[in-house]
Design a protein around this motif. Structure first.
Motif, PDB file in Angstrom:
ATOM      1  N   MET A   1     -41.294 -82.703 -52.593  1.00 43.88           N
ATOM      2  CA  MET A   1     -40.681 -83.793 -53.063  1.00 43.88           C
ATOM      3  C   MET A   1     -41.768 -85.459 -52.986  1.00 43.88           C
ATOM      4  SD  MET A   1     -37.466 -83.942 -53.990  1.00 43.88           S
ATOM      5  CE  MET A   1     -36.705 -86.147 -53.125  1.00 43.88           C
ATOM      6  N   ARG A   2     -42.904 -85.047 -52.083  1.00 43.84           N
ATOM      7  CA  ARG A   2     -44.195 -85.942 -52.212  1.00 43.84           C
ATOM      8  C   ARG A   2     -44.909 -85.959 -53.776  1.00 43.84           C
ATOM      9  NH1 ARG A   2     -46.228 -84.737 -47.057  1.00 43.84           N
ATOM     10  NH2 ARG A   2     -45.279 -82.383 -46.663  1.00 43.84           N
ATOM     11  N   CYS A   3     -44.892 -85.203 -53.711  1.00 40.35           N
ATOM     12  CA  CYS A   3     -45.658 -84.728 -55.410  1.00 40.35           C
ATOM     13  C   CYS A   3     -44.822 -85.505 -56.726  1.00 40.35           C
ATOM     14  CB  CYS A   3     -45.407 -83.466 -55.879  1.00 40.35           C
ATOM     15  SG  CYS A   3     -46.733 -83.770 -54.065  1.00 40.35           S
ATOM     16  N   ALA A   8     -38.301 -93.808 -56.121  1.00 40.65           N
ATOM     17  CA  ALA A   8     -36.713 -93.192 -55.590  1.00 40.65           C
ATOM     18  C   ALA A   8     -35.810 -93.892 -56.295  1.00 40.65           C
ATOM     19  CB  ALA A   8     -36.684 -93.451 -53.785  1.00 40.65           C
ATOM     20  N   ALA A   9     -36.084 -94.856 -56.616  1.00 39.85           N
ATOM     21  CA  ALA A   9     -35.487 -95.322 -57.749  1.00 39.85           C
ATOM     22  C   ALA A   9     -35.702 -94.912 -59.090  1.00 39.85           C
ATOM     23  CB  ALA A   9     -36.234 -97.013 -57.690  1.00 39.85           C
ATOM     24  N   LEU A  79     -30.963 -82.998 -53.979  1.00 46.99           N
ATOM     25  CA  LEU A  79     -32.865 -83.260 -53.410  1.00 46.99           C
ATOM     26  C   LEU A  79     -33.380 -84.795 -53.037  1.00 46.99           C
ATOM     27  CD1 LEU A  79     -34.590 -81.086 -55.764  1.00 46.99           C
ATOM     28  CD2 LEU A  79     -34.961 -80.640 -53.034  1.00 46.99           C
ATOM     29  N   LEU A  80     -32.476 -85.784 -53.017  1.00 47.58           N
ATOM     30  CA  LEU A  80     -32.469 -86.718 -52.735  1.00 47.58           C
ATOM     31  C   LEU A  80     -31.647 -86.800 -52.296  1.00 47.58           C
ATOM     32  CD1 LEU A  80     -33.939 -89.615 -54.606  1.00 47.58           C
ATOM     33  CD2 LEU A  80     -31.578 -89.457 -55.469  1.00 47.58           C
ATOM     34  N   LEU A  87     -39.116 -88.906 -50.213  1.00 46.36           N
ATOM     35  CA  LEU A  87     -40.415 -89.836 -51.318  1.00 46.36           C
ATOM     36  C   LEU A  87     -41.204 -90.768 -50.827  1.00 46.36           C
ATOM     37  CD1 LEU A  87     -37.441 -89.795 -54.256  1.00 46.36           C
ATOM     38  CD2 LEU A  87     -39.398 -88.794 -54.243  1.00 46.36           C
ATOM     39  N   LEU A  88     -40.817 -91.491 -49.277  1.00 45.48           N
ATOM     40  CA  LEU A  88     -41.589 -92.327 -49.796  1.00 45.48           C
ATOM     41  C   LEU A  88     -42.781 -91.837 -48.380  1.00 45.48           C
ATOM     42  CD1 LEU A  88     -38.813 -94.220 -47.653  1.00 45.48           C
ATOM     43  CD2 LEU A  88     -39.630 -95.082 -49.650  1.00 45.48           C
ATOM     44  N   GLN A  89     -43.365 -91.003 -48.939  1.00 44.11           N
ATOM     45  CA  GLN A  89     -44.582 -90.447 -47.880  1.00 44.11           C
ATOM     46  C   GLN A  89     -45.159 -90.009 -49.008  1.00 44.11           C
ATOM     47  OE1 GLN A  89     -42.693 -87.067 -45.578  1.00 44.11           O
ATOM     48  NE2 GLN A  89     -42.461 -87.908 -43.985  1.00 44.11           N
TER      49      GLN A  89
END
Length: 107
Positions: A1-3, A8-9, A79-80, A87-89
């Motif tokens: 997810m980080r990649c 996220a918007a 996943l979201l 997603l913030l990292q």
């Protein structure tokens, strides 16, 4: 997810309604994630196709077939919801290397 290449918007907006690549391209400040952004429309399409390949996005379908719009898949929604904090990292160098290798040689 980080990649994942977008903020996220974008994923929340794709869950709510379908968006086409041009709309995404025009709103870099809202949908961009960090300093990286596709350098042209072709690279944006590559990123969107990659998200389709891994099952996060799908092309929207209307009565006449596939459209130019994208939507979040059920897997993408799961996943979201489950991993939104990731997603913030920012991704580490090892995450980016692993992701680049997977995109180049997916199997």
């Amino acid at each position: 997810m980080r990649c994942l290449p977008f903020s996220a918007a974008l994923y929340r907006e794709l869950q709510r309604q379908g968006l086409d690549a041009d709309t995404i391209w025009q709103d870099k400040s809202r949908f961009g994630r960090g300093p990286t952004w596709p350098r042209d429309g072709e690279h944006l399409e590559d990123d969107l196709r990659w998200l389709i390949t891994v099952g996060v996005l799908r092309r929207e379908v209307d009565g006449q077939g596939l459209t130019s719009r994208f939507r979040l898949t059920p897997l993408g929604r799961d996943l979201l919801e489950a991993r939104q904090a990731e997603l913030l990292q920012p991704p580490g160098w090892n995450d980016r290397l692993r992701q680049a290798l997977r995109r180049r040689w997916p199997f």
